[in-house]
Design a protein around this motif. Structure first.
Motif, short mmCIF file in Angstrom:
data_model
loop_
_atom_site.label_atom_id
_atom_site.label_comp_id
_atom_site.label_asym_id
_atom_site.label_seq_id
_atom_site.Cartn_x
_atom_site.Cartn_y
_atom_site.Cartn_z
N GLU A 111 8.63 8.44 2.26
CA GLU A 111 7.70 8.68 1.17
C GLU A 111 6.31 8.21 1.56
O GLU A 111 6.15 7.20 2.24
N GLY A 112 5.29 8.93 1.11
CA GLY A 112 3.92 8.57 1.44
C GLY A 112 3.38 7.47 0.53
O GLY A 112 3.86 7.27 -0.59
N VAL A 113 2.36 6.75 1.01
CA VAL A 113 1.75 5.68 0.23
C VAL A 113 0.23 5.87 0.17
O VAL A 113 -0.35 6.63 0.95
N LYS A 114 -0.38 5.15 -0.77
CA LYS A 114 -1.84 5.14 -0.93
C LYS A 114 -2.41 3.91 -0.22
O LYS A 114 -1.80 2.84 -0.23
N VAL A 115 -3.61 4.05 0.34
CA VAL A 115 -4.29 2.93 0.97
C VAL A 115 -5.75 2.91 0.52
O VAL A 115 -6.25 3.89 -0.05
N ILE A 116 -6.41 1.79 0.77
CA ILE A 116 -7.83 1.67 0.49
C ILE A 116 -8.54 1.14 1.73
O ILE A 116 -7.90 0.63 2.65
N MET A 127 -3.63 -8.11 -0.83
CA MET A 127 -3.75 -8.36 -2.27
C MET A 127 -4.81 -7.47 -2.90
O MET A 127 -4.64 -6.97 -4.02
N GLU A 128 -5.92 -7.27 -2.18
CA GLU A 128 -6.98 -6.40 -2.66
C GLU A 128 -6.45 -4.99 -2.90
O GLU A 128 -6.76 -4.35 -3.92
N ALA A 129 -5.63 -4.50 -1.96
CA ALA A 129 -5.05 -3.16 -2.10
C ALA A 129 -4.11 -3.10 -3.30
O ALA A 129 -4.16 -2.15 -4.09
N GLU A 130 -3.27 -4.11 -3.44
CA GLU A 130 -2.32 -4.12 -4.56
C GLU A 130 -3.04 -4.18 -5.89
O GLU A 130 -2.60 -3.57 -6.88
N ASP A 131 -4.15 -4.91 -5.94
CA ASP A 131 -4.95 -4.96 -7.18
C ASP A 131 -5.44 -3.58 -7.60
O ASP A 131 -5.68 -3.32 -8.78
N LYS A 132 -5.62 -2.69 -6.61
CA LYS A 132 -6.13 -1.35 -6.88
C LYS A 132 -5.02 -0.30 -6.91
O LYS A 132 -5.31 0.90 -6.86
N GLY A 133 -3.76 -0.75 -6.96
CA GLY A 133 -2.65 0.17 -7.06
C GLY A 133 -2.29 0.86 -5.76
O GLY A 133 -1.60 1.88 -5.76
N ALA A 134 -2.75 0.31 -4.64
CA ALA A 134 -2.44 0.88 -3.33
C ALA A 134 -1.41 0.04 -2.60
O ALA A 134 -1.15 -1.12 -2.98
N PHE A 135 -0.83 0.59 -1.57
CA PHE A 135 0.18 -0.14 -0.80
C PHE A 135 -0.46 -1.19 0.08
O PHE A 135 -0.03 -2.35 0.13
N ALA A 136 -1.48 -0.83 0.81
CA ALA A 136 -2.17 -1.75 1.72
C ALA A 136 -3.54 -1.19 2.02
O ALA A 136 -4.04 -0.31 1.31
N SER A 137 -4.17 -1.70 3.08
CA SER A 137 -5.56 -1.35 3.33
C SER A 137 -5.80 -0.93 4.77
O SER A 137 -4.92 -1.04 5.62
#
Length: 346
Positions: free
Chosen positions: A175-180, A207-217
């Protein structure tokens, strides 16, 4: 005002007027051990089946005793390095490759191993066997060792080696994930290319990524080129069907992504890939990729479908990403014996 009171079976420290929190003072090691076991009593399945400590000089099967000294310089100064190997179907994957990088990191951190490489390898295989774990990760550390709370390790009598087996389900990611894009400054090349325990930037980035609803950065270096993820490499497939991995001059050269670069020519041979290269990539070039993925030991490949709310390609998991994932997964499960070390379970 502080007052102390004691009895034959316990001691407490009273803070303030006596109505505040009371700190328990353990009167014996047996009482402390009882408390440590109590903390684990409600855990039905122990996630850490075995640990090795050079301080103890052996393997520990009791999770309550899987501890390290508080004056170990890895604890209070971050003077330590680490690495990880995957346990899959009773085999250790790429242990020697990871162990070589581990010792390179130790050399950069000016930590001498208490044992030669052959002994470290033997300890890790015996630890995995004693754990009876058939699927999970094997993590290990070299530290400057315990001794004092100063900056210099000159007061440490010896370096220390620790290792632990973590039982976890290693599965192929589909499954695909979102990143920032991370705003947390990345480590300088000197420290980024050494797998050391100073992971606070990595933690804050995650943590910054999780705060924005993403998996990682994703880290971008000071020149505007793509670097890496918080604890994984990143790779791209452009519209010309080229596999591109960022250069390793400022980031950690991941063992798994290096293995991917060795395996990927199979897809060139059958015409699915046009080429493979390591190169600098700007953010604009990377975001225009048709496919994107994280690459790391326990993934081994994790598709990325969205970056800063911008879809990668068509926003779906790509066929070539999964073809590369299949290559790595097959290598982990049934690849050459040079990559997989059999664990002699009792």
């Amino acid at each position: 005002m502080e007052t102390c009171s004691s009895s034959s079976d316990k001691k407490t420290v009273e803070v303030g007027n006596g109505n505040d929190f009371k700190v328990h003072v353990f009167s014996s090691s047996s009482e402390l051990l009882e408390k440590l076991h109590e903390n684990w009593s409600s855990v039905k399945k122990k996630p850490y089946p075995a640990m090795y400590s050079s301080i103890f000089g052996g393997i520990i099967l009791d999770p309550a005793l899987m501890v390290i000294p508080v004056d170990d310089h890895m604890v209070h100064r971050g003077h330590g390095v680490f690495d990880t190997a995957v346990i899959l179907n009773g085999h250790l994957y790429e242990l020697d490759v990871h162990l070589n990088r581990f010792l390179r990191s130790a050399s950069k951190a000016r930590i001498s191993s208490p044992y030669p490489k052959s002994t470290l390898r033997s300890i890790l295989i015996q630890l995995t066997a004693a754990s009876q774990c058939k699927k999970g990760t094997l993590r290990y550390w070299l530290s400057a060792g315990p001794g004092d709370f100063l900056l210099s390790p000159s007061g440490c009598s010896s370096s220390a080696f620790y290792a632990i087996v973590i039982e976890e389900d290693i599965l192929q990611c589909k499954e695909g994930v979102k990143v920032i894009t991370s705003t947390i400054p990345m480590k300088s090349p000197e420290f980024a290319t050494m797998k050391n325990v100073n992971y606070l930037p990595n933690v804050l980035s995650k943590m910054e990524a999780e705060d924005k609803g993403a998996f990682a950065s994703i880290w971008v270096d000071e020149e505007g080129y793509i670097a890496e993820g918080p604890n994984v490499n990143v790779a791209f497939l452009n519209t010309d069907k080229e596999l591109i991995v960022p250069l390793f001059d400022k980031i950690l050269s991941g063992c798994t992504v290096l293995r991917l670069l060795e395996l990927a020519p199979k897809l060139v041979e059958n015409g699915r890939l046009k080429g493979i290269r390591t190169d600098n990539l700007t953010v604009d070039e990377a975001k225009s990729a048709s496919e994107m993925m994280y690459v790391g030991s326990s993934l081994p490949i994790l598709p990325i479908t969205m970056w800063d709310e911008h879809p990668i390609g068509d926003g779906k998991v790509g066929d070539l990403t999964m073809a590369l994932s299949d290559l790595l997964w097959e290598d982990m499960v049934a690849g050459p014996e040079t990559q997989r070390i059999h664990v002699p379970y009792v």
